[in-house]
Design an enzyme around this catalytic site. Sequence first.
Site, PDB file in Angstrom:
ATOM      1  N   HIS A  56      31.139  30.313  40.130  1.00  0.00           N
ATOM      2  CA  HIS A  56      30.968  29.721  41.471  1.00  0.00           C
ATOM      3  C   HIS A  56      29.595  30.044  42.057  1.00  0.00           C
ATOM      4  O   HIS A  56      29.459  30.290  43.256  1.00  0.00           O
ATOM      5  CB  HIS A  56      32.063  30.211  42.430  1.00  0.00           C
ATOM      6  CG  HIS A  56      33.457  29.774  42.063  1.00  0.00           C
ATOM      7  ND1 HIS A  56      34.078  28.694  42.630  1.00  0.00           N
ATOM      8  CD2 HIS A  56      34.338  30.280  41.173  1.00  0.00           C
ATOM      9  CE1 HIS A  56      35.286  28.553  42.107  1.00  0.00           C
ATOM     10  NE2 HIS A  56      35.467  29.507  41.214  1.00  0.00           N
ATOM     11  N   ASN A 129      40.908  26.608  45.068  1.00  0.00           N
ATOM     12  CA  ASN A 129      40.132  25.555  44.407  1.00  0.00           C
ATOM     13  C   ASN A 129      40.578  24.201  44.934  1.00  0.00           C
ATOM     14  O   ASN A 129      41.569  24.106  45.676  1.00  0.00           O
ATOM     15  CB  ASN A 129      40.371  25.597  42.890  1.00  0.00           C
ATOM     16  CG  ASN A 129      39.505  26.629  42.180  1.00  0.00           C
ATOM     17  OD1 ASN A 129      38.471  27.059  42.704  1.00  0.00           O
ATOM     18  ND2 ASN A 129      39.922  27.015  40.986  1.00  0.00           N
TER      19      ASN A 129
HETATM   20  C1  HEM Z   1      42.105  36.069  36.961  1.00  0.00           C
HETATM   21  C2  HEM Z   1      41.429  35.025  37.263  1.00  0.00           C
HETATM   22  C3  HEM Z   1      40.152  35.037  38.043  1.00  0.00           C
HETATM   23  C4  HEM Z   1      39.176  35.975  38.109  1.00  0.00           C
HETATM   24  C5  HEM Z   1      39.119  37.300  37.374  1.00  0.00           C
HETATM   25  C6  HEM Z   1      38.165  35.484  39.011  1.00  0.00           C
HETATM   26  C7  HEM Z   1      36.986  36.131  39.311  1.00  0.00           C
HETATM   27  C8  HEM Z   1      36.013  35.640  40.145  1.00  0.00           C
HETATM   28  C9  HEM Z   1      34.743  36.253  40.373  1.00  0.00           C
HETATM   29  C10 HEM Z   1      34.268  37.538  39.721  1.00  0.00           C
HETATM   30  C11 HEM Z   1      34.076  35.501  41.276  1.00  0.00           C
HETATM   31  C12 HEM Z   1      32.692  35.736  41.822  1.00  0.00           C
HETATM   32  C13 HEM Z   1      32.772  36.260  43.227  1.00  0.00           C
HETATM   33  C14 HEM Z   1      31.432  36.607  43.826  1.00  0.00           C
HETATM   34  O1  HEM Z   1      30.542  37.067  43.111  1.00  0.00           O
HETATM   35  O2  HEM Z   1      31.296  36.443  45.054  1.00  0.00           O
HETATM   36  C15 HEM Z   1      34.932  34.400  41.625  1.00  0.00           C
HETATM   37  C16 HEM Z   1      34.632  33.439  42.556  1.00  0.00           C
HETATM   38  C17 HEM Z   1      35.532  32.512  42.988  1.00  0.00           C
HETATM   39  N1  HEM Z   1      36.795  32.278  42.489  1.00  0.00           N
HETATM   40 FE1  HEM Z   1      37.669  33.256  41.014  1.00  0.00          FE
HETATM   41  N2  HEM Z   1      38.559  34.274  39.506  1.00  0.00           N
HETATM   42  C18 HEM Z   1      39.774  33.959  38.936  1.00  0.00           C
HETATM   43  C19 HEM Z   1      40.526  32.846  39.154  1.00  0.00           C
HETATM   44  C20 HEM Z   1      40.341  31.991  40.201  1.00  0.00           C
HETATM   45  C21 HEM Z   1      41.286  31.008  40.652  1.00  0.00           C
HETATM   46  C22 HEM Z   1      42.642  30.752  40.011  1.00  0.00           C
HETATM   47  C23 HEM Z   1      40.736  30.425  41.747  1.00  0.00           C
HETATM   48  C24 HEM Z   1      41.310  29.362  42.618  1.00  0.00           C
HETATM   49  C25 HEM Z   1      42.572  29.183  42.815  1.00  0.00           C
HETATM   50  C26 HEM Z   1      39.443  31.027  41.984  1.00  0.00           C
HETATM   51  C27 HEM Z   1      38.597  30.702  43.016  1.00  0.00           C
HETATM   52  C28 HEM Z   1      37.355  31.263  43.205  1.00  0.00           C
HETATM   53  C29 HEM Z   1      36.430  30.825  44.227  1.00  0.00           C
HETATM   54  C30 HEM Z   1      36.656  29.735  45.249  1.00  0.00           C
HETATM   55  C31 HEM Z   1      35.287  31.601  44.089  1.00  0.00           C
HETATM   56  C32 HEM Z   1      34.019  31.484  44.897  1.00  0.00           C
HETATM   57  C33 HEM Z   1      34.120  32.250  46.190  1.00  0.00           C
HETATM   58  C34 HEM Z   1      32.864  32.038  46.997  1.00  0.00           C
HETATM   59  O3  HEM Z   1      32.680  30.903  47.473  1.00  0.00           O
HETATM   60  O4  HEM Z   1      32.080  32.979  47.145  1.00  0.00           O
HETATM   61  N3  HEM Z   1      39.244  31.974  41.034  1.00  0.00           N
HETATM   62  N4  HEM Z   1      36.110  34.491  40.907  1.00  0.00           N
END
Ligand code: HEM
Length: 503
Positions: A56, A129
């Site tokens: 992201h 999402n």
């Molecule tokens: C086990 C599964 C997942 C892991 C380990 C994971 C991990 C991460 C990590 C490390 C980031 C970066 C955050 C940052 O640096 O600010 C991120 C961002 C993000 N993830 Fe996940 N994620 C997972 C699953 C999901 C799922 C299922 C969704 C949605 C339903 C999701 C939605 C998001 C969103 C929207 C961001 C961006 C947040 C922002 O705008 O700063 N992720 N995720």
Amino acid sequence: MADEKRTLTTSFGKPVEDDLNSITAGPKGPVLIQDAHLLDKLAHFDRERIPERVVHAKGAGAWGYFEVSADVTKYTRARFLSAVGKRTEVFARFSTVGGEKGSADSERDPRGFALKFYTEEGNYDMVGNNTPVFFIRDTMKFPDFIHTQKRHPATNLKDADMFWDFLSLTPESIHQVTILFSDRGTPRSFRHMNGYSSHTYMWYNAKGDYYWVQLHFKTEQGIQNFTREEAERTRGTDPDCATRDLSEAIKRGEFPSWRLEVQIMTPEQAKTYRFDPFDITKVWPHADFPPLTVGRLVLNRNPQNYFADVEQAAFSPGNFVPGIGPSPDKMLQGRLFSYHDTHRHRLGANYHLLPVNAPKACKVDSYQRDGFMRSDDNGGGGPNYWPNSLGGPAPDPGVATPPIDVAGMAARHSYQLSDVDFVQAGDLYRKVMREQDRANLVGNIAAHLGGAQKRIQRRQTALFYKADADYGQRVAKALGLSVAEVKRLAAMSQEERVKATAA
Ligand code: HEM
């Protein structure tokens, strides 16, 4: 004031006499180390970049509010949801997932939909999402999955082989793959898409009764998508199209809005429901759990400074407030760890003190102290331990999340792949999509999967066939595969299919 004459200073406030010429030994001589202003200017510039988000990385954000429109106190004690008409300040960030910080907004990818509600009981983050489901259902697979969506370790290129190799070895992804390769995989803008919690969460009321919920933020602008051809063209002509669209719409006074709908399931219903309510690869069909409209999200203010507000924004699905809690979803459980952890890496131990991340409607009163870049009073002279008898803040047992009943052997339990994993993808193809949607889906898949090895194409197409025979046949034909062979592979168990399509 605009016409007030301002004097440039160093980062420590000393007035600067000249910001164009370095101090040199003579007019053509070498630069002197005594030019502290130059050294400071260069040294700070050298450190301007912070790590981009591991996923992201490319996104845009805006400020706004959430307003409650229905009485949900029966389901949740969350104070920001406690009265019709109540408003809470919100910061939203939308993003693509796999691309780097400079990648194009119209890439085929899920879109992140992250909200931070600044409530009087702390910040609540809804980190979802634009898709109601996900590719995998155990956190253990997430780093591998993301590696396959990013660049190949040798060539640094996007790689259709690893993309489809992983997905075809992960059949539970079929529902999300079908959404991603429909035109919903290329939304026309961040304003024209829905946002979903995707996971099931817990809501609990003041009596401690709890419910399982799924949240849907429905766009009031209507869904609008690019076709594959439009998305490809826009990658070249306007790579920042969604970022531009959001900010220009808000500047014009066209404030984007979303209607929050909630699906609610009782713990008793969860025990016998035909789909596992904690499996993120499944939805709860509306016919089973009709959504209840709860409120409205409106975005009405652009960030003043992108880095301060958007790049430094740090969301976590673990940021709950009393009345909202986690579910046993195995994906969600891993996310509860991963976000705070990655923020400490990306922004530092005290990232929660940055203005966009700090609570705005309540006071933080904790025993956390010290760490790099502490920018508040660090707890002043108050006690820095608990328990204490010095009048420091005390825990309130009244805000506890209700206990839930769990039992079983501690082991690496696997989800057994079953035919039920193909039902919702098939229903989506047959019942929700129109003929044009199906044709676009098949074309979008063929354009991408066609870049992978034939054996991987066959393995993946068999999964489409398992979801729906027409779906599988059309993809097979578009790829020039033998329909009979795909049908034969679809009839096998996943284990046999993998053997039959080995390298
Ligand atoms: C086990 C599964 C997942 C892991 C380990 C994971 C991990 C991460 C990590 C490390 C980031 C970066 C955050 C940052 O640096 O600010 C991120 C961002 C993000 N993830 Fe996940 N994620 C997972 C699953 C999901 C799922 C299922 C969704 C949605 C339903 C999701 C939605 C998001 C969103 C929207 C961001 C961006 C947040 C922002 O705008 O700063 N992720 N995720």
